[in-house]
Design a protein around this motif. Structure first.
Motif, mmCIF file in Angstrom:
data_model
loop_
_atom_site.group_PDB
_atom_site.id
_atom_site.type_symbol
_atom_site.label_atom_id
_atom_site.label_comp_id
_atom_site.label_asym_id
_atom_site.label_seq_id
_atom_site.Cartn_x
_atom_site.Cartn_y
_atom_site.Cartn_z
ATOM 1 N N THR A 288 1.020 -1.327 0.025
ATOM 2 C CA THR A 288 0.170 0.113 0.025
ATOM 3 C C THR A 288 0.879 1.345 0.069
ATOM 4 O OG1 THR A 288 -0.147 0.461 2.339
ATOM 5 C CG2 THR A 288 -1.798 -1.227 1.486
ATOM 6 N N GLU A 289 0.407 2.417 -0.366
ATOM 7 C CA GLU A 289 0.986 3.800 -0.348
ATOM 8 C C GLU A 289 1.418 3.934 0.961
ATOM 9 O OE1 GLU A 289 -0.061 8.015 -2.086
ATOM 10 O OE2 GLU A 289 -0.976 6.178 -3.161
ATOM 11 N N SER A 290 0.759 3.720 1.901
ATOM 12 C CA SER A 290 1.137 3.975 3.423
ATOM 13 C C SER A 290 2.305 3.030 3.665
ATOM 14 C CB SER A 290 0.027 3.945 4.310
ATOM 15 O OG SER A 290 0.100 2.536 5.130
ATOM 16 N N GLN A 291 2.392 1.928 3.249
ATOM 17 C CA GLN A 291 3.567 0.989 3.700
ATOM 18 C C GLN A 291 4.938 1.381 2.874
ATOM 19 O OE1 GLN A 291 1.665 -2.624 2.286
ATOM 20 N NE2 GLN A 291 1.212 -3.262 4.580
ATOM 21 N N VAL A 292 4.826 1.804 1.756
ATOM 22 C CA VAL A 292 5.712 2.307 0.955
ATOM 23 C C VAL A 292 6.266 3.586 1.806
ATOM 24 C CG1 VAL A 292 6.446 3.282 -1.238
ATOM 25 C CG2 VAL A 292 4.768 1.473 -1.028
#
Lengths: 372, 372
Positions: A288-292
């Motif tokens: 996900t974007e937040s993991q990245v």
């Protein structure tokens, strides 16, 4: 009390001790490992480490002092010519099959001495006493030893486990800040692959860890080693899960080779490699974007990510020599969460090239901004 | 039908095939060993062997031809610099962990390629195709690989078993007579250590064996390999009975080192070493006069025992570097019958010096006689 972590594999069983003050009783710690009291001991170290730590290292040995051999540390010295010179010195000093080598230094010293122990008289015993964050977190544990070829890093080597690993946290005090930061990138890698809690701890405690707080460092190093010990116990010879430990290493090794091992520290190159793997995973919808963003932020918090100069095509070509490739197919480790990763075999040359070009473009934009 | 001998150790299981005509289907034989049909094959050989046998070697490979790498054979090339050069060539030619090396040549090629396979990417697979009597009788079987240091022979190496050994007796036809004779000294050694019947067969059939009779050669080689396979199965890592295989090698290696590996063939040096061990055993009352005479006669029947020039003190000093020594104590293999040997640790420097001086005096007397 130091943390003790047991490593159990089909071919070996040994303990990693991590904590402050371990050097003070090193002689007794080593004596407790074997039943050959007349065995000759050899300490192999670098002039820099030895000038800082020889007094504390030797204090406990009394009248059974180890024989000292010195090598220059640095990837450019991790070569067969160094191994041959060390082997000749062992022979000249009467080393035999009962002798025990002590690797006292960072990753280069540990890899070289482990390999030397693997091949001298077809295998003798050795002990790891790692003095850098990189070596304490990662390279001293798991039995991988090796040397570099002109064609690539660690292309020759052996699996040969130490009798024990003694990681004295005190030695990190004399480590240059840049090396501490670079070494901690391998702990971030451990977190991304398999330990969400370690990752979060490193996110939340960067200031304490980077300032050298001993409890914080002991925790980060211990958890990294525990993760690695579990992986190595499952897959000693890197036929499966152990490949995950190579997250960031495919492009990382290529960056090191393309820059002649003299622009970046190993951990710094690996951080760039993790960024590339993260970008590929994101593009494939595996993160996900937040993991990245979390991965990106923590890598930079333990940075700065030092820039380097290399051509994207050259880097991609160099990954074709990666040791994980089988029968010509490229293997690539991708993060698929915080604390989870996987190996894929279908990263195409075009995909890798595009990612690498984007990585270099981002780096150069940051660099231009800083210089503006 | 070729003889098949199984080698079973804790770390490996493979078959040694011995007979005429094996090269004709080498490709099929190798393909049957593994399940990686796209694996790259590399044949590593010497210019001399390749000029004589390349056509027959390559005939069966069709469109899956192996990549050819050549090295000069001779103990002086069995060095880390040769290994490094070969490893660079493997990397340049895209060798990966699935690749299979084929060692095609004598003992030097087999030892080097086995060691290369042990350390390239921390271990890949290899096949032994020995072409000399020495390699077929002894060095291709058992997983000992290695290279020389300036300080001594085989002081670096690894235990790494081949996938299989294919000993094509036909290749012995192009072997110089001196090399055939020297190689057969290792079969005599096998007989002395543990196989009275083989020893007697070699006593009784020297003419047929030395003239290259294929049945006789197949028998001698097969029985030598069978003996070695049994010993290696019992003691893979040379902690016990495998040490017996070093009969004649303590002084033999010292003679080779003292003469810069260029006066004697390995088997010739070993024959001198066996004579020395026999003399020590006789003086200690471990052998009868008639046993000594039989050993002496058979070594000379497969001779001549080529003379060499070296100083007795130098030879004794060189034995102090022997790999069998532990915590400083010299180990020595002595015959205690025809088909029986033992390891002792109390051969003194004085005892060894006297024996060596007698050996050299006898050699020089024979030489003077021949020149008179």
């Amino acid at each position: 009390m130091p943390t003790q972590i047991d490593v159990r594999t089909p071919s070996a069983a040994y303990t990693v001790e991590i904590g402050a003050g371990l050097l003070a009783n090193l002689s007794e710690r080593i004596a407790a490992l074997h039943a050959t009291p007349r065995a000759k001991l050899f300490v192999i170290t670098s002039p820099v480490i030895w000038s800082q730590w020889s007094d504390r290292f030797l204090a406990s040995f009394g009248d059974h002092q180890p024989i000292l051999l010195q090598v220059l540390s640095g990837e450019q010295y991790k070569r067969m010519s160094t191994l041959e010179s060390l082997a000749e010195q062992l022979a000249q000093n009467g080393a035999d099959r009962d002798s025990i080598l002590i690797a006292f230094g960072g990753g280069v010293i540990g890899d070289l001495v482990g390999f030397l122990a693997a091949i001298y008289m077809r295998g003798i015993r050795y002990v790891q006493v790692p003095t850098t964050a990189l070596a304490q977190i990662d390279s001293s544990v798991g039995g991988k030893t090796g040397a570099n070829l002109a064609a690539g890093k660690n292309l020759i080597g052996a699996f040969h486990h130490p009798l024990a690993v003694f990681a004295d946290i005190d030695t990190l005090a004399t480590l240059p800040a840049r090396e501490l930061r670079a070494g901690l990138q391998e702990a971030i890698k451990a977190g991304i692959i398999r330990d969400h809690e370690l990752f979060s701890y490193m996110e939340d405690n960067a200031a304490a860890i980077l300032s050298g707080n001993k409890d914080a460092l002991t925790r980060v190093i211990s958890e990294s080693v525990r993760m690695k010990a579990n992986v190595v116990a499952e897959d000693e010879r890197e036929n499966g899960v152990r490949m995950l430990l190579n997250l960031g290493h495919t492009l990382g090794h290529a960056i090191e080779a393309a820059t002649d091992y003299n622009q970046l520290l190993h951990g710094e190159a690996i951080a760039w490699g993790i960024l590339a793997a993260t970008a590929i995973a994101q593009k494939r919808g595996l993160l996900t974007e937040s993991q990245v963003e979390r991965i990106d932020n923590v890598l930079r918090a333990y940075g700065p990510l030092e820039p380097f100069s290399a051509d994207a095509h050259v880097l991609v070509a160099l990954t074709a020599k990666d040791k994980k490739n089988r029968s010509g197919a490229r293997s690539y480790v991708l993060p698929v969460g915080i604390g989870d990763a996987t190996v894929v075999r279908d990263v195409s040359e075009a995909e890798l090239l595009e990612t690498t070009q984007n990585l270099l473009a981002g780096m150069n934009a940051t660099l231009a901004e800083a210089n503006a």
